[in-house]
Motif scaffolding. Sequence first.
Motif, PDB file in Angstrom:
ATOM      1  N   MET A   1       0.836  -1.195   0.000  1.00 20.61           N
ATOM      2  CA  MET A   1       0.000   0.000   0.000  1.00 20.61           C
ATOM      3  C   MET A   1       0.877   1.253   0.000  1.00 20.61           C
ATOM      4  SD  MET A   1      -2.967  -1.075   2.760  1.00 20.61           S
ATOM      5  CE  MET A   1      -3.973   0.361   2.428  1.00 20.61           C
ATOM      6  N   PHE A   2       0.282   2.337  -0.498  1.00 24.10           N
ATOM      7  CA  PHE A   2       0.909   3.670  -0.478  1.00 24.10           C
ATOM      8  C   PHE A   2       2.187   3.739  -1.295  1.00 24.10           C
ATOM      9  CE2 PHE A   2      -0.931   2.869   3.852  1.00 24.10           C
ATOM     10  CZ  PHE A   2      -2.169   3.437   3.565  1.00 24.10           C
ATOM     11  N   GLU A   3       2.286   2.920  -2.322  1.00 22.72           N
ATOM     12  CA  GLU A   3       3.443   2.986  -3.207  1.00 22.72           C
ATOM     13  C   GLU A   3       3.273   4.131  -4.199  1.00 22.72           C
ATOM     14  OE1 GLU A   3       4.867  -1.698  -3.348  1.00 22.72           O
ATOM     15  OE2 GLU A   3       3.796  -0.804  -5.056  1.00 22.72           O
ATOM     16  N   LEU A   4       4.398   4.744  -4.562  1.00 22.14           N
ATOM     17  CA  LEU A   4       4.393   5.803  -5.575  1.00 22.14           C
ATOM     18  C   LEU A   4       5.322   5.431  -6.725  1.00 22.14           C
ATOM     19  CD1 LEU A   4       4.581   8.996  -3.303  1.00 22.14           C
ATOM     20  CD2 LEU A   4       2.535   7.920  -4.281  1.00 22.14           C
ATOM     21  N   ASN A   5       5.427   4.146  -6.987  1.00 22.95           N
ATOM     22  CA  ASN A   5       6.328   3.676  -8.034  1.00 22.95           C
ATOM     23  C   ASN A   5       6.017   4.336  -9.373  1.00 22.95           C
ATOM     24  OD1 ASN A   5       7.611   1.970  -6.251  1.00 22.95           O
ATOM     25  ND2 ASN A   5       6.298   0.226  -6.717  1.00 22.95           N
ATOM     26  N   ASP A   6       7.069   4.864  -9.998  1.00 24.11           N
ATOM     27  CA  ASP A   6       6.983   5.507 -11.314  1.00 24.11           C
ATOM     28  C   ASP A   6       6.206   6.815 -11.302  1.00 24.11           C
ATOM     29  OD1 ASP A   6       8.410   3.369 -12.513  1.00 24.11           O
ATOM     30  OD2 ASP A   6       6.553   2.202 -12.629  1.00 24.11           O
ATOM     31  N   LYS A   7       5.857   7.332 -10.130  1.00 22.04           N
ATOM     32  CA  LYS A   7       5.223   8.647 -10.035  1.00 22.04           C
ATOM     33  C   LYS A   7       6.303   9.720  -9.994  1.00 22.04           C
ATOM     34  CE  LYS A   7       0.967   7.074  -9.541  1.00 22.04           C
ATOM     35  NZ  LYS A   7      -0.066   7.286 -10.586  1.00 22.04           N
ATOM     36  N   ARG A   8       5.989  10.865 -10.534  1.00 20.97           N
ATOM     37  CA  ARG A   8       6.899  12.006 -10.507  1.00 20.97           C
ATOM     38  C   ARG A   8       6.263  13.076  -9.628  1.00 20.97           C
ATOM     39  NH1 ARG A   8       6.048  11.465 -16.671  1.00 20.97           N
ATOM     40  NH2 ARG A   8       4.147  10.791 -15.621  1.00 20.97           N
ATOM     41  N   ALA A   9       6.981  13.492  -8.594  1.00 11.73           N
ATOM     42  CA  ALA A   9       6.418  14.393  -7.592  1.00 11.73           C
ATOM     43  C   ALA A   9       7.252  15.657  -7.488  1.00 11.73           C
ATOM     44  CB  ALA A   9       6.358  13.696  -6.234  1.00 11.73           C
ATOM     45  N   VAL A  10       6.571  16.795  -7.539  1.00  6.12           N
ATOM     46  CA  VAL A  10       7.209  18.101  -7.351  1.00  6.12           C
ATOM     47  C   VAL A  10       6.847  18.595  -5.954  1.00  6.12           C
ATOM     48  CG1 VAL A  10       7.353  20.485  -8.167  1.00  6.12           C
ATOM     49  CG2 VAL A  10       7.082  18.609  -9.814  1.00  6.12           C
ATOM     50  N   ILE A  11       7.858  18.902  -5.145  1.00  4.63           N
ATOM     51  CA  ILE A  11       7.635  19.317  -3.765  1.00  4.63           C
ATOM     52  C   ILE A  11       8.307  20.660  -3.552  1.00  4.63           C
ATOM     53  CG2 ILE A  11       7.986  18.738  -1.333  1.00  4.63           C
ATOM     54  CD1 ILE A  11       8.234  15.775  -2.313  1.00  4.63           C
ATOM     55  N   THR A  12       7.510  21.717  -3.361  1.00  2.00           N
ATOM     56  CA  THR A  12       8.093  23.033  -3.101  1.00  2.00           C
ATOM     57  C   THR A  12       8.412  23.164  -1.614  1.00  2.00           C
ATOM     58  OG1 THR A  12       6.012  24.221  -2.663  1.00  2.00           O
ATOM     59  CG2 THR A  12       6.666  23.962  -4.969  1.00  2.00           C
ATOM     60  N   GLY A  13       9.393  23.988  -1.323  1.00  3.55           N
ATOM     61  CA  GLY A  13       9.843  24.094   0.060  1.00  3.55           C
ATOM     62  C   GLY A  13      10.415  22.783   0.550  1.00  3.55           C
TER      63      GLY A  13
ATOM     64  N   VAL B   1       3.535  14.472   9.339  1.00  3.42           N
ATOM     65  CA  VAL B   1       2.835  15.217   8.290  1.00  3.42           C
ATOM     66  C   VAL B   1       3.126  14.578   6.932  1.00  3.42           C
ATOM     67  CG1 VAL B   1       2.465  17.478   7.239  1.00  3.42           C
ATOM     68  CG2 VAL B   1       3.022  17.316   9.679  1.00  3.42           C
ATOM     69  N   ALA B   2       4.357  14.147   6.737  1.00  2.64           N
ATOM     70  CA  ALA B   2       4.729  13.493   5.472  1.00  2.64           C
ATOM     71  C   ALA B   2       3.905  12.240   5.237  1.00  2.64           C
ATOM     72  CB  ALA B   2       6.221  13.165   5.475  1.00  2.64           C
ATOM     73  N   ALA B   3       3.634  11.477   6.302  1.00  2.00           N
ATOM     74  CA  ALA B   3       2.845  10.247   6.153  1.00  2.00           C
ATOM     75  C   ALA B   3       1.431  10.559   5.674  1.00  2.00           C
ATOM     76  CB  ALA B   3       2.803   9.491   7.477  1.00  2.00           C
ATOM     77  N   LEU B   4       0.853  11.658   6.167  1.00  2.53           N
ATOM     78  CA  LEU B   4      -0.479  12.057   5.707  1.00  2.53           C
ATOM     79  C   LEU B   4      -0.431  12.498   4.253  1.00  2.53           C
ATOM     80  CD1 LEU B   4      -3.450  12.660   6.121  1.00  2.53           C
ATOM     81  CD2 LEU B   4      -2.795  14.809   7.248  1.00  2.53           C
ATOM     82  N   ALA B   5       0.604  13.245   3.894  1.00  7.35           N
ATOM     83  CA  ALA B   5       0.752  13.665   2.495  1.00  7.35           C
ATOM     84  C   ALA B   5       0.887  12.447   1.580  1.00  7.35           C
ATOM     85  CB  ALA B   5       1.964  14.579   2.346  1.00  7.35           C
ATOM     86  N   LEU B   6       1.641  11.450   2.021  1.00 10.44           N
ATOM     87  CA  LEU B   6       1.791  10.229   1.231  1.00 10.44           C
ATOM     88  C   LEU B   6       0.440   9.568   0.989  1.00 10.44           C
ATOM     89  CD1 LEU B   6       3.415   7.916  -0.074  1.00 10.44           C
ATOM     90  CD2 LEU B   6       3.654   6.930   2.218  1.00 10.44           C
ATOM     91  N   TYR B   7      -0.340   9.432   2.034  1.00 10.13           N
ATOM     92  CA  TYR B   7      -1.663   8.818   1.872  1.00 10.13           C
ATOM     93  C   TYR B   7      -2.495   9.587   0.852  1.00 10.13           C
ATOM     94  CZ  TYR B   7      -6.519   7.661   2.697  1.00 10.13           C
ATOM     95  OH  TYR B   7      -7.836   7.310   2.511  1.00 10.13           O
ATOM     96  N   LEU B   8      -2.552  10.915   0.979  1.00 12.95           N
ATOM     97  CA  LEU B   8      -3.399  11.719   0.100  1.00 12.95           C
ATOM     98  C   LEU B   8      -2.936  11.667  -1.354  1.00 12.95           C
ATOM     99  CD1 LEU B   8      -4.041  14.820   2.374  1.00 12.95           C
ATOM    100  CD2 LEU B   8      -5.653  12.989   1.795  1.00 12.95           C
ATOM    101  N   CYS B   9      -1.649  11.396  -1.566  1.00 16.49           N
ATOM    102  CA  CYS B   9      -1.123  11.332  -2.933  1.00 16.49           C
ATOM    103  C   CYS B   9      -1.115   9.915  -3.497  1.00 16.49           C
ATOM    104  CB  CYS B   9       0.298  11.902  -2.975  1.00 16.49           C
ATOM    105  SG  CYS B   9       0.372  13.680  -2.676  1.00 16.49           S
ATOM    106  N   SER B  10      -1.490   8.942  -2.699  1.00 16.04           N
ATOM    107  CA  SER B  10      -1.452   7.550  -3.126  1.00 16.04           C
ATOM    108  C   SER B  10      -2.766   7.129  -3.771  1.00 16.04           C
ATOM    109  CB  SER B  10      -1.168   6.643  -1.923  1.00 16.04           C
ATOM    110  OG  SER B  10      -2.298   6.594  -1.061  1.00 16.04           O
ATOM    111  N   ASN B  11      -2.744   5.986  -4.423  1.00 15.54           N
ATOM    112  CA  ASN B  11      -3.967   5.456  -5.032  1.00 15.54           C
ATOM    113  C   ASN B  11      -5.008   5.082  -3.989  1.00 15.54           C
ATOM    114  OD1 ASN B  11      -2.915   5.715  -7.614  1.00 15.54           O
ATOM    115  ND2 ASN B  11      -2.068   3.640  -7.640  1.00 15.54           N
ATOM    116  N   GLU B  12      -4.553   4.815  -2.750  1.00 13.78           N
ATOM    117  CA  GLU B  12      -5.504   4.458  -1.684  1.00 13.78           C
ATOM    118  C   GLU B  12      -6.425   5.617  -1.339  1.00 13.78           C
ATOM    119  OE1 GLU B  12      -2.764   1.316  -1.941  1.00 13.78           O
ATOM    120  OE2 GLU B  12      -2.317   3.457  -1.728  1.00 13.78           O
ATOM    121  N   ALA B  13      -6.053   6.841  -1.720  1.00 13.39           N
ATOM    122  CA  ALA B  13      -6.882   8.019  -1.443  1.00 13.39           C
ATOM    123  C   ALA B  13      -7.620   8.498  -2.691  1.00 13.39           C
ATOM    124  CB  ALA B  13      -6.024   9.143  -0.880  1.00 13.39           C
TER     125      ALA B  13
END
Length: 254
Positions: A1-13, A223-235
């Motif tokens: 669960m919560f994998e981001l394989n092959d996703k491209r993520a832009v993180i400001t700050g 906070v990062a763990a919550l961001a991961l969930y919201l950006c994952s397919n599980e959300a």
Amino acid sequence: MFELNDKRAVITGGGSGIGKAIAHLFARQGAHVHVVDLSDAACLQVVREIREEAGRVTSHACDVSRQADVEALMAAIGPFDILVNNAGIAHIGKADTTSEEDFDRVMSVNVKGVYNCLHAAIPQLRANGGGVIVNMASVAGSVGIKERFAYSTAKGAVMAMTLSVAKDYLQDGIRCNSISPGRVHTPFVDGFLARNYPGREAEMFEQLSKTQPIGRMGRPDEVAALALYLCSNEAAFITGTDYPIDGGFITLNT
């Protein structure tokens, strides 16, 4: 669960604090992370750390308050799947003690900076068939916090932008949510205490920690763990929502 394989993520700050924690976690979960920060040195340090963990990462120095620079950055990065609008600055002051210069500075980064990134990223996400946006808001956008006039104003705007984007681009496959942290122990907190309470840092740290009903400050990795969930397919069924992560600050202090 919560994998981001092959996703491209832009993180400001992404050079410090919460953004740095998000960059590390997303890379560990398989994303190619693009770390964006005003400080080139901070970006490069995060890149070195993530590469030591065998993660995929690229650094970009950029002032998010400058639209032309953001547009050029997003075009250079190319198609991506995730945008985390985390870049922001703080300010302490009430309405009558906040100077115009300070108000404009907070708005230029915390409001216009988010707008600039949305303006540049949404066409990329739409062309890519959809994606996810997470905006970093704050409990200050939902409840009154003493002497945080400009900051609260800006974070309230971030929450409103989140709702607007979620509704406007739902049919384009773009989800947009926000996160509202309470007080989180970041380098900003340590710097604030050192500047304002020299010699009393430990005492004031304890006092600030106790303002959270749970009895401590949050950690960037939480906070990062919550961001991961919201950006994952599980959300995938979640959009247009703000998520407080505040140790009970909003509900137990009001």
